[in-house]
Motif scaffolding. Structure first.
Motif, PDB file in Angstrom:
ATOM      1  N   SER A   3       0.861  -1.244   0.006  1.00  0.00           N
ATOM      2  CA  SER A   3       0.030  -0.114  -0.090  1.00  0.00           C
ATOM      3  C   SER A   3       0.732   1.255  -0.099  1.00  0.00           C
ATOM      4  O   SER A   3       1.925   1.339   0.611  1.00  0.00           O
ATOM      5  CB  SER A   3      -0.863   0.078   1.249  1.00  0.00           C
ATOM      6  OG  SER A   3      -0.168   0.112   2.178  1.00  0.00           O
ATOM      7  N   PRO A   4       0.349   2.384  -0.487  1.00  0.00           N
ATOM      8  CA  PRO A   4       1.077   3.786  -0.493  1.00  0.00           C
ATOM      9  C   PRO A   4       1.577   4.012   0.990  1.00  0.00           C
ATOM     10  O   PRO A   4       0.608   3.870   2.028  1.00  0.00           O
ATOM     11  CB  PRO A   4       0.132   4.625  -0.933  1.00  0.00           C
ATOM     12  CG  PRO A   4      -0.935   3.870  -1.670  1.00  0.00           C
ATOM     13  CD  PRO A   4      -1.113   2.512  -1.018  1.00  0.00           C
ATOM     14  N   GLY A   5       2.772   4.391   1.042  1.00  0.00           N
ATOM     15  CA  GLY A   5       3.494   4.812   2.445  1.00  0.00           C
ATOM     16  C   GLY A   5       3.971   3.538   3.363  1.00  0.00           C
ATOM     17  O   GLY A   5       4.563   3.836   4.181  1.00  0.00           O
ATOM     18  N   PRO A  11      14.764  -0.471   1.293  1.00  0.00           N
ATOM     19  CA  PRO A  11      15.891  -0.354   1.782  1.00  0.00           C
ATOM     20  C   PRO A  11      15.956   0.663   2.924  1.00  0.00           C
ATOM     21  O   PRO A  11      15.507   1.707   2.709  1.00  0.00           O
ATOM     22  CB  PRO A  11      16.825  -0.180   0.715  1.00  0.00           C
ATOM     23  CG  PRO A  11      16.359  -0.420  -0.518  1.00  0.00           C
ATOM     24  CD  PRO A  11      14.781  -0.219  -0.248  1.00  0.00           C
ATOM     25  N   MET A  12      16.499   0.395   4.105  1.00  0.00           N
ATOM     26  CA  MET A  12      16.775   1.054   5.211  1.00  0.00           C
ATOM     27  C   MET A  12      17.840   0.894   5.764  1.00  0.00           C
ATOM     28  O   MET A  12      18.437   0.034   5.909  1.00  0.00           O
ATOM     29  CB  MET A  12      15.443   1.233   6.241  1.00  0.00           C
ATOM     30  CG  MET A  12      14.301   1.747   5.897  1.00  0.00           C
ATOM     31  SD  MET A  12      13.010   1.669   7.218  1.00  0.00           S
ATOM     32  CE  MET A  12      11.793   0.764   6.536  1.00  0.00           C
ATOM     33  N   LYS A  46      15.345   4.956   1.196  1.00  0.00           N
ATOM     34  CA  LYS A  46      15.002   5.226  -0.004  1.00  0.00           C
ATOM     35  C   LYS A  46      13.625   4.327  -0.598  1.00  0.00           C
ATOM     36  O   LYS A  46      13.737   3.186  -0.348  1.00  0.00           O
ATOM     37  CB  LYS A  46      16.108   4.542  -1.017  1.00  0.00           C
ATOM     38  CG  LYS A  46      15.933   4.832  -2.442  1.00  0.00           C
ATOM     39  CD  LYS A  46      17.026   4.201  -3.116  1.00  0.00           C
ATOM     40  CE  LYS A  46      16.444   3.226  -4.340  1.00  0.00           C
ATOM     41  NZ  LYS A  46      17.577   2.544  -5.037  1.00  0.00           N
ATOM     42  N   LEU A  47      12.830   4.963  -0.825  1.00  0.00           N
ATOM     43  CA  LEU A  47      11.511   4.291  -1.585  1.00  0.00           C
ATOM     44  C   LEU A  47      10.852   4.959  -2.637  1.00  0.00           C
ATOM     45  O   LEU A  47      11.032   6.222  -2.801  1.00  0.00           O
ATOM     46  CB  LEU A  47      10.507   4.204  -0.239  1.00  0.00           C
ATOM     47  CG  LEU A  47       9.865   5.515   0.065  1.00  0.00           C
ATOM     48  CD1 LEU A  47       8.291   5.308   0.256  1.00  0.00           C
ATOM     49  CD2 LEU A  47      10.362   5.717   1.462  1.00  0.00           C
ATOM     50  N   GLU A  54      12.437   8.307  -3.639  1.00  0.00           N
ATOM     51  CA  GLU A  54      12.573   9.360  -2.645  1.00  0.00           C
ATOM     52  C   GLU A  54      13.584   9.145  -1.554  1.00  0.00           C
ATOM     53  O   GLU A  54      13.564   7.924  -1.049  1.00  0.00           O
ATOM     54  CB  GLU A  54      11.118   9.202  -2.136  1.00  0.00           C
ATOM     55  CG  GLU A  54      10.930   9.843  -0.770  1.00  0.00           C
ATOM     56  CD  GLU A  54      10.482  11.416  -0.889  1.00  0.00           C
ATOM     57  OE1 GLU A  54      10.684  12.251   0.150  1.00  0.00           O
ATOM     58  OE2 GLU A  54      10.100  11.737  -2.137  1.00  0.00           O
ATOM     59  N   TYR A  55      14.350   9.716  -1.161  1.00  0.00           N
ATOM     60  CA  TYR A  55      15.589   9.621  -0.218  1.00  0.00           C
ATOM     61  C   TYR A  55      15.001  10.404   0.910  1.00  0.00           C
ATOM     62  O   TYR A  55      14.642  11.577   0.894  1.00  0.00           O
ATOM     63  CB  TYR A  55      16.855  10.100  -0.910  1.00  0.00           C
ATOM     64  CG  TYR A  55      17.155   9.007  -1.926  1.00  0.00           C
ATOM     65  CD1 TYR A  55      17.699   7.896  -1.807  1.00  0.00           C
ATOM     66  CD2 TYR A  55      17.137   9.623  -3.240  1.00  0.00           C
ATOM     67  CE1 TYR A  55      18.205   7.266  -2.874  1.00  0.00           C
ATOM     68  CE2 TYR A  55      17.429   9.020  -4.244  1.00  0.00           C
ATOM     69  CZ  TYR A  55      18.050   7.586  -4.105  1.00  0.00           C
ATOM     70  OH  TYR A  55      18.268   6.987  -5.501  1.00  0.00           O
TER      71      TYR A  55
END
Length: 69
Positions: A3-5, A11-12, A46-47, A54-55
């Motif tokens: 789902s969005p979000g 990766p984290m 980063k997603l 998006e970083y």
């Protein structure tokens, strides 16, 4: 498909380091108090957002509000 979000599958990098408790106390607003651990918690991520990367970075500290961590 996630789902969005939802970032649990992306990766984290999580970093925790100890710092001076007095320095954390200087930054906190009234009503929020630091705790003895004096940890700073960083999450660098980063997603994808609308097909583009998006970083970002999230920074928190160990603290309490009305006795609740």
């Amino acid at each position: 498909m996630t789902s969005p979000g939802e970032i649990s599958q992306w990766p984290m990098l999580k970093i925790v380091y100890r710092t001076d408790p007095g320095k954390i106390a200087e930054l906190l607003p009234p009503g929020i108090t630091n705790i003895d651990s004096a940890n700073v918690n960083l999450t660098i991520y980063k997603l994808p957002v609308d097909g583009e990367p998006e970083y970002g970075i999230l920074m928190t500290v160990d603290a309490t509000y009305e006795g609740i961590p």
